[in-house]
Design a protein around this motif. Structure first.
Motif, PDB file in Angstrom:
ATOM      1  N   ILE A  66     -34.160  46.464  80.707  1.00  0.00           N
ATOM      2  CA  ILE A  66     -34.339  47.914  80.710  1.00  0.00           C
ATOM      3  C   ILE A  66     -33.571  48.533  79.549  1.00  0.00           C
ATOM      4  CG2 ILE A  66     -33.877  50.043  81.991  1.00  0.00           C
ATOM      5  CD1 ILE A  66     -34.244  48.378  84.565  1.00  0.00           C
ATOM      6  N   ASP A  67     -32.353  48.060  79.320  1.00  0.00           N
ATOM      7  CA  ASP A  67     -31.528  48.599  78.238  1.00  0.00           C
ATOM      8  C   ASP A  67     -32.125  48.327  76.870  1.00  0.00           C
ATOM      9  OD1 ASP A  67     -29.762  49.562  80.099  1.00  0.00           O
ATOM     10  OD2 ASP A  67     -28.341  47.898  79.920  1.00  0.00           O
ATOM     11  N   ARG A  68     -32.960  47.289  76.772  1.00  0.00           N
ATOM     12  CA  ARG A  68     -33.642  47.017  75.503  1.00  0.00           C
ATOM     13  C   ARG A  68     -34.882  47.884  75.335  1.00  0.00           C
ATOM     14  NH1 ARG A  68     -31.592  41.621  76.058  1.00  0.00           N
ATOM     15  NH2 ARG A  68     -33.274  40.919  77.417  1.00  0.00           N
ATOM     16  N   ASP A  69     -35.127  48.758  76.295  1.00  0.00           N
ATOM     17  CA  ASP A  69     -36.250  49.699  76.239  1.00  0.00           C
ATOM     18  C   ASP A  69     -37.599  48.981  76.230  1.00  0.00           C
ATOM     19  OD1 ASP A  69     -36.622  52.431  76.458  1.00  0.00           O
ATOM     20  OD2 ASP A  69     -37.165  52.658  74.351  1.00  0.00           O
ATOM     21  N   ASP A  70     -37.643  47.844  76.907  1.00  0.00           N
ATOM     22  CA  ASP A  70     -38.890  47.110  77.058  1.00  0.00           C
ATOM     23  C   ASP A  70     -39.787  47.881  78.031  1.00  0.00           C
ATOM     24  OD1 ASP A  70     -40.759  45.279  78.433  1.00  0.00           O
ATOM     25  OD2 ASP A  70     -39.840  43.743  77.165  1.00  0.00           O
ATOM     26  N   LEU A  71     -40.990  48.256  77.592  1.00  0.00           N
ATOM     27  CA  LEU A  71     -41.863  49.077  78.426  1.00  0.00           C
ATOM     28  C   LEU A  71     -42.282  48.360  79.706  1.00  0.00           C
ATOM     29  CD1 LEU A  71     -44.184  50.894  75.847  1.00  0.00           C
ATOM     30  CD2 LEU A  71     -42.193  51.797  77.079  1.00  0.00           C
ATOM     31  N   ASP A  72     -42.483  47.047  79.633  1.00  0.00           N
ATOM     32  CA  ASP A  72     -42.819  46.302  80.841  1.00  0.00           C
ATOM     33  C   ASP A  72     -41.659  46.317  81.831  1.00  0.00           C
ATOM     34  OD1 ASP A  72     -45.440  45.585  80.213  1.00  0.00           O
ATOM     35  OD2 ASP A  72     -44.785  43.866  79.023  1.00  0.00           O
ATOM     36  N   ALA A  73     -40.452  46.201  81.313  1.00  0.00           N
ATOM     37  CA  ALA A  73     -39.272  46.271  82.189  1.00  0.00           C
ATOM     38  C   ALA A  73     -39.143  47.651  82.809  1.00  0.00           C
ATOM     39  CB  ALA A  73     -38.006  45.920  81.409  1.00  0.00           C
ATOM     40  N   LEU A  74     -39.423  48.687  82.028  1.00  0.00           N
ATOM     41  CA  LEU A  74     -39.371  50.046  82.566  1.00  0.00           C
ATOM     42  C   LEU A  74     -40.413  50.228  83.672  1.00  0.00           C
ATOM     43  CD1 LEU A  74     -38.950  52.179  79.303  1.00  0.00           C
ATOM     44  CD2 LEU A  74     -37.194  51.589  80.975  1.00  0.00           C
ATOM     45  N   ALA A  75     -41.595  49.654  83.475  1.00  0.00           N
ATOM     46  CA  ALA A  75     -42.639  49.768  84.491  1.00  0.00           C
ATOM     47  C   ALA A  75     -42.228  49.055  85.781  1.00  0.00           C
ATOM     48  CB  ALA A  75     -43.952  49.191  83.961  1.00  0.00           C
ATOM     49  N   LEU A  76     -41.637  47.868  85.654  1.00  0.00           N
ATOM     50  CA  LEU A  76     -41.176  47.149  86.842  1.00  0.00           C
ATOM     51  C   LEU A  76     -40.022  47.872  87.516  1.00  0.00           C
ATOM     52  CD1 LEU A  76     -41.446  43.500  85.518  1.00  0.00           C
ATOM     53  CD2 LEU A  76     -42.757  44.501  87.399  1.00  0.00           C
TER      54      LEU A  76
END
Length: 356
Positions: A143-153
């Motif tokens: 999330i801290d890397r601003d990964d959009l897939d991580a944000l969605a999860l």
């Protein structure tokens, strides 16, 4: 797509088959019929791929584990829909183990989301909330890397935690959690990461779910009028939204007064016949949300199980469940309404969570 034991496993082809199965589940009006015919052979092929790759290089082994994690996530939701909460729990556990073996943080978060869904289905809201929030914490580096897939999860897990809080009677906590992921949804857009269908539409739908779960039917119906549910990529999520509307009207003892009711009826046709939820689930949808606050536990826990075709059966006849030395078959007829007496071996354990 069962391959001969003498043939090598084609991993790319197998991965495509799993992806196609997921696509069928989320978009096909005949998803129950299609998947009950193909899932048993897919499970056999994926398990074989995992076994054969155990001694190979790390990359090849992890690829097989990723495929297994994706497949068992699908088995989890299908099993839940055919009233096999025990098998759904087993599949969620296998997805979790496969994601851990793959060392894939996104799939691990998705596997925990699946597990939280099963716990909600079994009436274990507190356990589901704990699993979902723990998964968010574990996903923090991505999330801290601003990964959009991580944000969605992150958003999907928080929404599950919101439903869990609503079922525990924590109305304000549930609403705060839904509001907290609205900025994430605006960032990600409609994003189907790991088949969780997160996005602005899903967040709005969950706001309706929370309102109905906490007895605020008028607010839920007001919010529902502002949502075009066709923007959701998942049939299951759209059906869940319509069921929440139906529950809201039942809480208010009203009939649908506008296009929302017509929408529910018109949606049923293209998503039928085998696209309808099994008859026991549709009957349960008519109950008020109050019954969902009662504590229930899942059905019997499987000690040692494997999803396989029953010996002598055509795999299209159902999903076989091997428990110890006993084999039972959870029938999946072309028309789920045919179950009745045929489905007497299927155990029902508490309310179904209609997220996916």
């Amino acid at each position: 797509m069962t391959t001969s034991l003498s043939e090598p496993i084609d991993e790319p082809r197998l991965a495509r088959a799993v992806q196609n199965a997921w696509q069928t589940w989320q978009t096909s009006p005949t998803r129950y019929t299609a998947l009950c015919a193909t899932l048993p052979s897919l499970v056999i092929d994926v398990e074989r791929a995992v076994r054969e790759r155990r001694g190979d290089s790390g990359a090849a082994c992890r690829a097989a584990d990723r495929c297994a994690a994706d497949l068992y996530g699908l088995v989890r939701t299908v099993a839940k829909r055919v009233e096999r909460v025990d098998l759904s729990l087993l599949a969620a556990d296998r997805a979790l183990r496969a994601a851990e073996a793959a060392d894939d943080p996104l799939r691990l978060a998705a596997a925990r989301w699946n597990l939280a869904q099963v716990l909600l289905s079994g009436g274990q809201a507190e356990g589901a909330e704990t699993v979902a929030l723990h998964a968010v914490r574990e996903l923090r580096p991505e999330i801290d890397r601003d990964d959009l897939d991580a944000l969605a999860l992150h958003g999907s897990l928080t929404l599950v935690a919101a439903i869990a809080a609503a079922r525990r009677g924590e109305r304000w906590t549930a609403q705060d959690r839904v509001r907290s992921v609205e900025p994430l949804a605006r960032r990600t857009g409609e994003r189907n990461t790991c088949w969780t269908a997160f996005g602005p539409t899903n967040v709005k739908m969950f706001a309706v779910s929370v309102a109905v779960e906490t007895g605020s039917a008028a607010e839920g119906l007001r919010l529902a009028e502002q949502i075009d549910h066709h923007h959701s990529r998942s049939i299951e999520r759209r059906v869940a939204f319509l069921l929440d509307q139906a529950k809201g009207y039942e809480q208010r003892r009203e009939r649908p007064r506008h296009a929302g009711g017509d929408r529910a009826r018109s949606t049923r046709r293209p998503e039928s016949p085998s696209g309808r939820a099994p008859a026991p689930q549709r009957a349960r949808a008519s109950r008020t949300s109050d019954s969902r606050h009662r504590s229930r536990t899942p059905g019997h826990t499987c000690r040692s199980s494997a999803l396989i075709p029953a010996p002598g059966d055509n795999p299209s006849h159902g999903l076989g469940l091997l428990t110890g030395s006993r084999l039972t078959v959870a029938a999946c007829p072309s028309n789920p309404d045919e179950r009745g007496a045929k489905g007497q071996n299927m155990r029902t354990a508490g309310p179904i969570c209609e997220s996916v």
